[in-house]
Design a protein around this motif. Structure first.
Motif, PDB file in Angstrom:
ATOM      1  N   VAL A 250       0.832  -1.204   0.000  1.00  0.00           N
ATOM      2  CA  VAL A 250       0.000   0.000   0.000  1.00  0.00           C
ATOM      3  C   VAL A 250       0.868   1.257   0.000  1.00  0.00           C
ATOM      4  O   VAL A 250       0.639   2.192  -0.781  1.00  0.00           O
ATOM      5  N   VAL A 251       1.884   1.283   0.872  1.00  0.00           N
ATOM      6  CA  VAL A 251       2.707   2.482   1.027  1.00  0.00           C
ATOM      7  C   VAL A 251       3.458   2.803  -0.255  1.00  0.00           C
ATOM      8  O   VAL A 251       3.523   3.970  -0.681  1.00  0.00           O
ATOM      9  N   GLU A 252       4.036   1.797  -0.893  1.00  0.00           N
ATOM     10  CA  GLU A 252       4.781   2.040  -2.122  1.00  0.00           C
ATOM     11  C   GLU A 252       3.878   2.512  -3.250  1.00  0.00           C
ATOM     12  O   GLU A 252       4.292   3.318  -4.096  1.00  0.00           O
ATOM     13  N   THR A 253       2.646   2.021  -3.267  1.00  0.00           N
ATOM     14  CA  THR A 253       1.700   2.471  -4.285  1.00  0.00           C
ATOM     15  C   THR A 253       1.288   3.919  -4.040  1.00  0.00           C
ATOM     16  O   THR A 253       1.224   4.728  -4.976  1.00  0.00           O
ATOM     17  N   ILE A 254       1.022   4.270  -2.781  1.00  0.00           N
ATOM     18  CA  ILE A 254       0.598   5.630  -2.449  1.00  0.00           C
ATOM     19  C   ILE A 254       1.691   6.642  -2.766  1.00  0.00           C
ATOM     20  O   ILE A 254       1.435   7.697  -3.360  1.00  0.00           O
ATOM     21  N   PHE A 255       2.924   6.321  -2.378  1.00  0.00           N
ATOM     22  CA  PHE A 255       4.015   7.278  -2.521  1.00  0.00           C
ATOM     23  C   PHE A 255       4.856   7.062  -3.780  1.00  0.00           C
ATOM     24  O   PHE A 255       5.934   7.645  -3.908  1.00  0.00           O
ATOM     25  N   ASN A 256       4.367   6.220  -4.677  1.00  0.00           N
ATOM     26  CA  ASN A 256       5.035   6.002  -5.970  1.00  0.00           C
ATOM     27  C   ASN A 256       6.496   5.585  -5.776  1.00  0.00           C
ATOM     28  O   ASN A 256       7.415   6.121  -6.408  1.00  0.00           O
ATOM     29  N   ILE A 257       6.693   4.605  -4.899  1.00  0.00           N
ATOM     30  CA  ILE A 257       8.031   4.093  -4.609  1.00  0.00           C
ATOM     31  C   ILE A 257       8.253   2.825  -5.442  1.00  0.00           C
ATOM     32  O   ILE A 257       7.437   1.903  -5.395  1.00  0.00           O
ATOM     33  N   PRO A 258       9.339   2.745  -6.181  1.00  0.00           N
ATOM     34  CA  PRO A 258       9.556   1.600  -7.076  1.00  0.00           C
ATOM     35  C   PRO A 258      10.086   0.357  -6.358  1.00  0.00           C
ATOM     36  O   PRO A 258      11.114  -0.209  -6.741  1.00  0.00           O
ATOM     37  N   GLY A 259       9.387  -0.068  -5.311  1.00  0.00           N
ATOM     38  CA  GLY A 259       9.792  -1.254  -4.567  1.00  0.00           C
ATOM     39  C   GLY A 259       9.052  -2.498  -5.041  1.00  0.00           C
ATOM     40  O   GLY A 259       8.258  -2.455  -5.989  1.00  0.00           O
ATOM     41  N   LEU A 260       9.293  -3.599  -4.350  1.00  0.00           N
ATOM     42  CA  LEU A 260       8.672  -4.865  -4.746  1.00  0.00           C
ATOM     43  C   LEU A 260       7.163  -4.837  -4.568  1.00  0.00           C
ATOM     44  O   LEU A 260       6.431  -5.484  -5.321  1.00  0.00           O
ATOM     45  N   GLY A 261       6.684  -4.116  -3.554  1.00  0.00           N
ATOM     46  CA  GLY A 261       5.240  -4.051  -3.322  1.00  0.00           C
ATOM     47  C   GLY A 261       4.511  -3.436  -4.500  1.00  0.00           C
ATOM     48  O   GLY A 261       3.507  -3.984  -4.978  1.00  0.00           O
ATOM     49  N   ARG A 262       4.995  -2.292  -4.958  1.00  0.00           N
ATOM     50  CA  ARG A 262       4.337  -1.645  -6.099  1.00  0.00           C
ATOM     51  C   ARG A 262       4.495  -2.476  -7.363  1.00  0.00           C
ATOM     52  O   ARG A 262       3.565  -2.591  -8.178  1.00  0.00           O
ATOM     53  N   LEU A 263       5.679  -3.083  -7.539  1.00  0.00           N
ATOM     54  CA  LEU A 263       5.881  -3.951  -8.701  1.00  0.00           C
ATOM     55  C   LEU A 263       4.911  -5.127  -8.692  1.00  0.00           C
ATOM     56  O   LEU A 263       4.418  -5.544  -9.752  1.00  0.00           O
ATOM     57  N   ALA A 264       4.634  -5.657  -7.501  1.00  0.00           N
ATOM     58  CA  ALA A 264       3.695  -6.776  -7.400  1.00  0.00           C
ATOM     59  C   ALA A 264       2.301  -6.355  -7.839  1.00  0.00           C
ATOM     60  O   ALA A 264       1.624  -7.079  -8.591  1.00  0.00           O
ATOM     61  N   ILE A 265       1.853  -5.190  -7.389  1.00  0.00           N
ATOM     62  CA  ILE A 265       0.531  -4.699  -7.778  1.00  0.00           C
ATOM     63  C   ILE A 265       0.469  -4.491  -9.284  1.00  0.00           C
ATOM     64  O   ILE A 265      -0.491  -4.903  -9.956  1.00  0.00           O
ATOM     65  N   GLU A 266       1.489  -3.857  -9.842  1.00  0.00           N
ATOM     66  CA  GLU A 266       1.511  -3.599 -11.282  1.00  0.00           C
ATOM     67  C   GLU A 266       1.549  -4.904 -12.076  1.00  0.00           C
ATOM     68  O   GLU A 266       0.873  -5.033 -13.110  1.00  0.00           O
ATOM     69  N   SER A 267       2.326  -5.872 -11.616  1.00  0.00           N
ATOM     70  CA  SER A 267       2.443  -7.134 -12.345  1.00  0.00           C
ATOM     71  C   SER A 267       1.146  -7.935 -12.294  1.00  0.00           C
ATOM     72  O   SER A 267       0.821  -8.653 -13.249  1.00  0.00           O
ATOM     73  N   ILE A 268       0.414  -7.808 -11.189  1.00  0.00           N
ATOM     74  CA  ILE A 268      -0.879  -8.510 -11.097  1.00  0.00           C
ATOM     75  C   ILE A 268      -1.851  -7.954 -12.136  1.00  0.00           C
ATOM     76  O   ILE A 268      -2.512  -8.715 -12.860  1.00  0.00           O
ATOM     77  N   PHE A 269      -1.944  -6.633 -12.224  1.00  0.00           N
ATOM     78  CA  PHE A 269      -2.861  -6.029 -13.195  1.00  0.00           C
ATOM     79  C   PHE A 269      -2.407  -6.269 -14.631  1.00  0.00           C
ATOM     80  O   PHE A 269      -3.247  -6.373 -15.542  1.00  0.00           O
ATOM     81  N   ALA A 270      -1.097  -6.365 -14.844  1.00  0.00           N
ATOM     82  CA  ALA A 270      -0.574  -6.596 -16.198  1.00  0.00           C
ATOM     83  C   ALA A 270      -0.498  -8.082 -16.540  1.00  0.00           C
ATOM     84  O   ALA A 270      -0.037  -8.424 -17.634  1.00  0.00           O
ATOM     85  N   ARG A 271      -0.906  -8.943 -15.614  1.00  0.00           N
ATOM     86  CA  ARG A 271      -0.823 -10.401 -15.790  1.00  0.00           C
ATOM     87  C   ARG A 271       0.619 -10.844 -16.067  1.00  0.00           C
ATOM     88  O   ARG A 271       0.862 -11.768 -16.852  1.00  0.00           O
ATOM     89  N   ASP A 272       1.560 -10.167 -15.428  1.00  0.00           N
ATOM     90  CA  ASP A 272       2.977 -10.541 -15.554  1.00  0.00           C
ATOM     91  C   ASP A 272       3.268 -11.557 -14.454  1.00  0.00           C
ATOM     92  O   ASP A 272       3.903 -11.259 -13.438  1.00  0.00           O
ATOM     93  N   TYR A 273       2.829 -12.785 -14.672  1.00  0.00           N
ATOM     94  CA  TYR A 273       2.861 -13.804 -13.634  1.00  0.00           C
ATOM     95  C   TYR A 273       4.266 -14.176 -13.166  1.00  0.00           C
ATOM     96  O   TYR A 273       4.464 -14.434 -11.979  1.00  0.00           O
ATOM     97  N   PRO A 274       5.269 -14.246 -14.042  1.00  0.00           N
ATOM     98  CA  PRO A 274       6.617 -14.549 -13.529  1.00  0.00           C
ATOM     99  C   PRO A 274       7.111 -13.541 -12.506  1.00  0.00           C
ATOM    100  O   PRO A 274       7.746 -13.912 -11.512  1.00  0.00           O
ATOM    101  N   VAL A 275       6.826 -12.250 -12.711  1.00  0.00           N
ATOM    102  CA  VAL A 275       7.226 -11.240 -11.739  1.00  0.00           C
ATOM    103  C   VAL A 275       6.455 -11.422 -10.441  1.00  0.00           C
ATOM    104  O   VAL A 275       7.019 -11.354  -9.341  1.00  0.00           O
ATOM    105  N   THR A 276       5.148 -11.646 -10.544  1.00  0.00           N
ATOM    106  CA  THR A 276       4.321 -11.846  -9.352  1.00  0.00           C
ATOM    107  C   THR A 276       4.815 -13.035  -8.543  1.00  0.00           C
ATOM    108  O   THR A 276       4.956 -12.952  -7.312  1.00  0.00           O
ATOM    109  N   MET A 277       5.069 -14.155  -9.209  1.00  0.00           N
ATOM    110  CA  MET A 277       5.518 -15.363  -8.513  1.00  0.00           C
ATOM    111  C   MET A 277       6.865 -15.135  -7.837  1.00  0.00           C
ATOM    112  O   MET A 277       7.097 -15.584  -6.710  1.00  0.00           O
ATOM    113  N   THR A 278       7.756 -14.417  -8.502  1.00  0.00           N
ATOM    114  CA  THR A 278       9.076 -14.162  -7.921  1.00  0.00           C
ATOM    115  C   THR A 278       8.974 -13.288  -6.685  1.00  0.00           C
ATOM    116  O   THR A 278       9.650 -13.534  -5.670  1.00  0.00           O
ATOM    117  N   ILE A 279       8.132 -12.254  -6.720  1.00  0.00           N
ATOM    118  CA  ILE A 279       7.984 -11.377  -5.562  1.00  0.00           C
ATOM    119  C   ILE A 279       7.376 -12.128  -4.387  1.00  0.00           C
ATOM    120  O   ILE A 279       7.788 -11.943  -3.234  1.00  0.00           O
TER     121      ILE A 279
END
Length: 312
Positions: A250-279
């Motif tokens: 939540v925090v990384e999404t709110i503050f636009n921080i390029p961490g694993l949390g925000r990457l996970a949210i973005e990868s879920i919406f983009a159906r980038d499953y390898p990134v999601t599984m790795t995180i």
């Protein structure tokens, strides 16, 4: 302790493998086709679709895909990203690989000492107005959602007072508000537990004996009573760390921080499953390692605790 640590590490390998299996199986049941999402307006191009499925290995049987994924984990690439062409998952997450752990570790290093201090302060003044004020503050800290607190702090510190940047990453100033948002709930949680444990310990005979000997109250509290609350408090550190890791989403999404949390949210919406599984796997590793460190720290706090069986 070395033998115990070795056995626990071997057990962690089993946990990590189980996490790999569960995430791989779960992804198979997620609705939507990542290849069709990649094709977008070219979804009618059967030749391109077949080539993409072959490139990503999605035309192979599931057991073969799973073995391929294990091989990619072993070589450190974690496979190819569906969202970024010809880019490995490691290249996608490498920029933010340490950001989420840094946020969580920084928050816990602040929250635990601060919570202990507040809990001891409240326990020493049990049933007084100061104790009541601390408890009300702690309940508020636990109850207010982090996104609501984030909005309030952004308005106060960034818009009204202009002392901190609204969002982004790269300077110490960018770290302040995200860490503050993460610190508040665990501080309140640790403080409530410390107060409860301290009230129990202060009723014990060894505390009354220490006071009867004429020891100063500060020595009684910090040398005798507080020490006996550390072991039960340490048990909660692993749980708190897990909550902080999930809070980074939540925090990384709110503050636009390029961490694993925000990457996970973005990868879920983009159906980038390898990134999601790795995180998911990395977060499982972070959490399990912290719990192992907590277990090993028990003997440092209380020498009576033995992590291995002693021979008669």
């Amino acid at each position: 302790m070395i033998e115990y640590a070795a056995r626990r590490l071997a057990g962690l390998l089993g946990v990590w493998f189980l996490a790999i299996v569960i995430t791989f199986v779960a992804v198979q049941f997620v609705p939507g086709d990542p290849i069709m999402a990649l094709l977008s307006d070219r979804s009618g191009d059967a030749d391109l679709e077949a080539r993409l499925r072959a490139d990503y290995g999605l035309d192979r049987p599931l057991p073969v895909q799973f073995l391929d994924y294990l091989a990619h984990i072993a070589d450190g690439t974690f496979g190819l990203s569906f969202r970024f062409a010809n880019t490995t998952v490691f290249d996608v997450i490498s920029g933010g690989l340490l950001i989420s752990p840094i946020l969580a570790i920084t928050a816990i290093l602040i929250a635990v000492p601060l919570g202990v201090v507040l809990g001891v302060f409240a326990a020493q003044r049990a049933n007084s107005w100061a104790d009541t004020a601390v408890i009300l503050g702690l309940v508020s800290g636990i109850s207010i959602p982090n996104f609501a607190m984030a909005a309030f702090l952004v308005y106060l510190l960034s818009i009204k007072w202009s002392v901190l940047p609204v969002a982004g990453w790269g300077t110490p100033q960018h770290l302040v508000m995200p860490v503050l948002i993460l610190v508040i709930p665990p501080t309140a949680y640790v403080a409530r537990l410390t107060r409860t444990y301290m009230l129990e310990v202060l009723q014990q005979d060894f505390v009354r004996t220490a006071r009867a000997k004429g020891l100063r109250e500060r020595l009684v509290i910090y040398r005798h009573a507080l020490k006996n609350t550390f072991v039960p408090l340490l048990t909660t550190v692993g749980i708190i760390f897990g909550g902080l890791l999930s809070g980074t989403f939540v925090v990384e999404t709110i503050f636009n921080i390029p961490g694993l949390g925000r990457l996970a949210i973005e990868s879920i919406f983009a159906r980038d499953y390898p990134v999601t599984m790795t995180i998911v796997l990395l977060f499982t590793m972070f959490y399990s390692i912290i719990n192992l460190i907590v277990d090993l720290a028990y003997t440092a706090l209380d020498p009576r605790i033995r992590l291995t069986n002693t021979k008669a």
